[in-house]
Design a protein around this motif. Structure first.
Motif, mmCIF file in Angstrom:
data_model
loop_
_atom_site.group_PDB
_atom_site.id
_atom_site.type_symbol
_atom_site.label_atom_id
_atom_site.label_comp_id
_atom_site.label_asym_id
_atom_site.label_seq_id
_atom_site.Cartn_x
_atom_site.Cartn_y
_atom_site.Cartn_z
ATOM 1 N N UNK A 1 -6.086 0.676 -8.066
ATOM 2 C CA UNK A 1 -5.076 1.168 -7.131
ATOM 3 C C UNK A 1 -4.201 0.005 -6.647
ATOM 4 N N UNK A 2 -2.891 0.133 -6.798
ATOM 5 C CA UNK A 2 -1.951 -0.889 -6.341
ATOM 6 C C UNK A 2 -1.584 -0.595 -4.889
ATOM 7 N N UNK A 3 -1.864 -1.546 -4.008
ATOM 8 C CA UNK A 3 -1.574 -1.387 -2.588
ATOM 9 C C UNK A 3 -0.229 -2.039 -2.270
ATOM 10 N N UNK A 4 0.668 -1.276 -1.627
ATOM 11 C CA UNK A 4 2.025 -1.752 -1.354
ATOM 12 C C UNK A 4 2.309 -1.707 0.144
ATOM 13 N N UNK A 5 2.774 -2.820 0.685
ATOM 14 C CA UNK A 5 3.198 -2.900 2.081
ATOM 15 C C UNK A 5 4.712 -2.734 2.140
ATOM 16 N N UNK A 6 5.188 -1.823 2.967
ATOM 17 C CA UNK A 6 6.616 -1.534 3.085
ATOM 18 C C UNK A 6 7.172 -2.183 4.352
ATOM 19 N N UNK A 7 8.214 -3.003 4.180
ATOM 20 C CA UNK A 7 8.800 -3.725 5.317
ATOM 21 C C UNK A 7 10.294 -3.460 5.382
ATOM 22 N N UNK A 8 10.732 -2.796 6.445
ATOM 23 C CA UNK A 8 12.152 -2.503 6.642
ATOM 24 C C UNK A 8 12.346 -2.125 8.100
ATOM 25 N N UNK A 9 13.472 -2.514 8.687
ATOM 26 C CA UNK A 9 13.682 -2.196 10.102
ATOM 27 C C UNK A 9 14.183 -0.770 10.320
ATOM 28 N N UNK A 10 14.485 -0.055 9.244
ATOM 29 C CA UNK A 10 14.935 1.321 9.372
ATOM 30 C C UNK A 10 13.780 2.280 9.065
ATOM 31 N N UNK A 11 13.457 3.105 10.045
ATOM 32 C CA UNK A 11 12.322 4.012 9.902
ATOM 33 C C UNK A 11 12.511 4.979 8.740
ATOM 34 N N UNK A 12 13.731 5.460 8.551
ATOM 35 C CA UNK A 12 13.997 6.412 7.474
ATOM 36 C C UNK A 12 13.760 5.782 6.106
ATOM 37 N N UNK A 13 14.151 4.526 5.953
ATOM 38 C CA UNK A 13 13.934 3.817 4.691
ATOM 39 C C UNK A 13 12.436 3.658 4.442
ATOM 40 N N UNK A 14 11.707 3.262 5.472
ATOM 41 C CA UNK A 14 10.253 3.100 5.320
ATOM 42 C C UNK A 14 9.601 4.416 4.916
ATOM 43 N N UNK A 15 10.039 5.505 5.532
ATOM 44 C CA UNK A 15 9.477 6.814 5.214
ATOM 45 C C UNK A 15 9.732 7.173 3.750
ATOM 46 N N UNK A 16 10.959 6.935 3.293
ATOM 47 C CA UNK A 16 11.283 7.246 1.910
ATOM 48 C C UNK A 16 10.457 6.444 0.921
ATOM 49 N N UNK A 17 10.311 5.144 1.191
ATOM 50 C CA UNK A 17 9.537 4.288 0.298
ATOM 51 C C UNK A 17 8.060 4.661 0.323
ATOM 52 N N UNK A 18 7.563 4.935 1.517
ATOM 53 C CA UNK A 18 6.149 5.304 1.638
ATOM 54 C C UNK A 18 5.872 6.604 0.880
ATOM 55 N N UNK A 19 6.754 7.580 1.024
ATOM 56 C CA UNK A 19 6.579 8.851 0.324
ATOM 57 C C UNK A 19 6.596 8.655 -1.186
ATOM 58 N N UNK A 20 7.531 7.831 -1.669
ATOM 59 C CA UNK A 20 7.627 7.541 -3.098
ATOM 60 C C UNK A 20 6.337 6.917 -3.617
ATOM 61 N N UNK A 21 5.830 5.945 -2.884
ATOM 62 C CA UNK A 21 4.627 5.222 -3.313
ATOM 63 C C UNK A 21 3.392 6.116 -3.262
ATOM 64 N N UNK A 22 3.253 6.858 -2.187
ATOM 65 C CA UNK A 22 2.062 7.700 -2.029
ATOM 66 C C UNK A 22 2.012 8.818 -3.064
#
Length: 217
Positions: A1-22
């Motif tokens: 399992x590849x674990x990815x930490x998402x870092x961005x000051x925009x909550x919407x961007x973080x949500x999009x990236x997190x959803x994509x990864x999950x």
């Protein structure tokens, strides 16, 4: 399992990236951070395989956070991909100097972003195709040349030095193989040996070492 930490000051961007990864098989989101200081703390706590790092954030920016993560021996297995809307040469230069394994723009296609994550985990390095050669040309023109080459440069064979120079031009293993009339596997082997001898953590750092040693002409 590849674990990815998402870092961005925009909550919407973080949500999009997190959803994509999950939603990607074999990947999981190790957490989120909204600024560089929190990113470093989260990286040390979670020990992710990859950090997707924004550049412009309040407080500690992404470049400073990248440098701190790359310099931490306990995070030697963590790779940083700088992900930003800004296609400025200096950002790319600084990201590479600070230890980033890749540089992608935020308009990168989701499939390409996921492929990039897998690539850096496998020891590769990448930059957005639209900026790779542009950045390398600018690096040649603008990057200061230090007085001394890499201390381990003399340990490379003539062929490894030749291939190192081609890596610095931005050539892939397949392009190197075509240029030198060798197999891609042979090119890959020489690149890997050069990385080991120079202590490069990935291909991106190998490019930096090549320019610092005067091989990126």
């Amino acid at each position: 399992m590849i674990e990815v930490l998402v870092v961005d000051d925009q909550e919407l961007v973080r949500l999009g990236l997190r959803t994509l990864i999950e939603n990607e098989d074999g990947m999981s989101c190790a957490g989120e951070a909204a600024d560089g200081l929190a990113a470093v703390a989260a990286a040390r706590r979670e020990r992710p395989d990859v950090v997707l790092m924004d550049i412009r954030m309040p407080g500690v920016d992404g470049l400073t956070a990248t440098r701190r993560i790359s310099a931490d021996p306990s995070l030697a297995g963590t790779k940083v991909i700088v992900l930003t809307t800004f296609e400025h040469d200096q950002y790319v230069f600084d990201a590479l100097r600070h230890g980033a394994s890749g540089f992608l723009l935020k308009d990168t296609k989701p499939a390409d972003l996921l492929a990039a994550i897998r690539a850096v985990v496998d020891g590769g390095a990448l930059m957005s195709p639209s900026v790779t050669r542009k950045v390398i040309r600018a690096f040649v023109a603008n990057a200061p040349r230090p007085a001394r080459p890499h201390p381990a440069l003399d340990t490379l064979t003539d062929r490894e030095r030749e291939i190192l120079a081609l890596v610095a031009e931005g050539l892939s293993n397949e392009e190197i193989a075509a240029r030198l009339v060798i197999s891609p596997a042979t090119a890959r082997t020489h690149v890997s040996r050069a990385m080991v001898k120079l202590g490069a953590r990935d291909r991106a750092q190998l490019v930096v070492f090549a320019y610092q040693s005067g091989l990126g002409d």
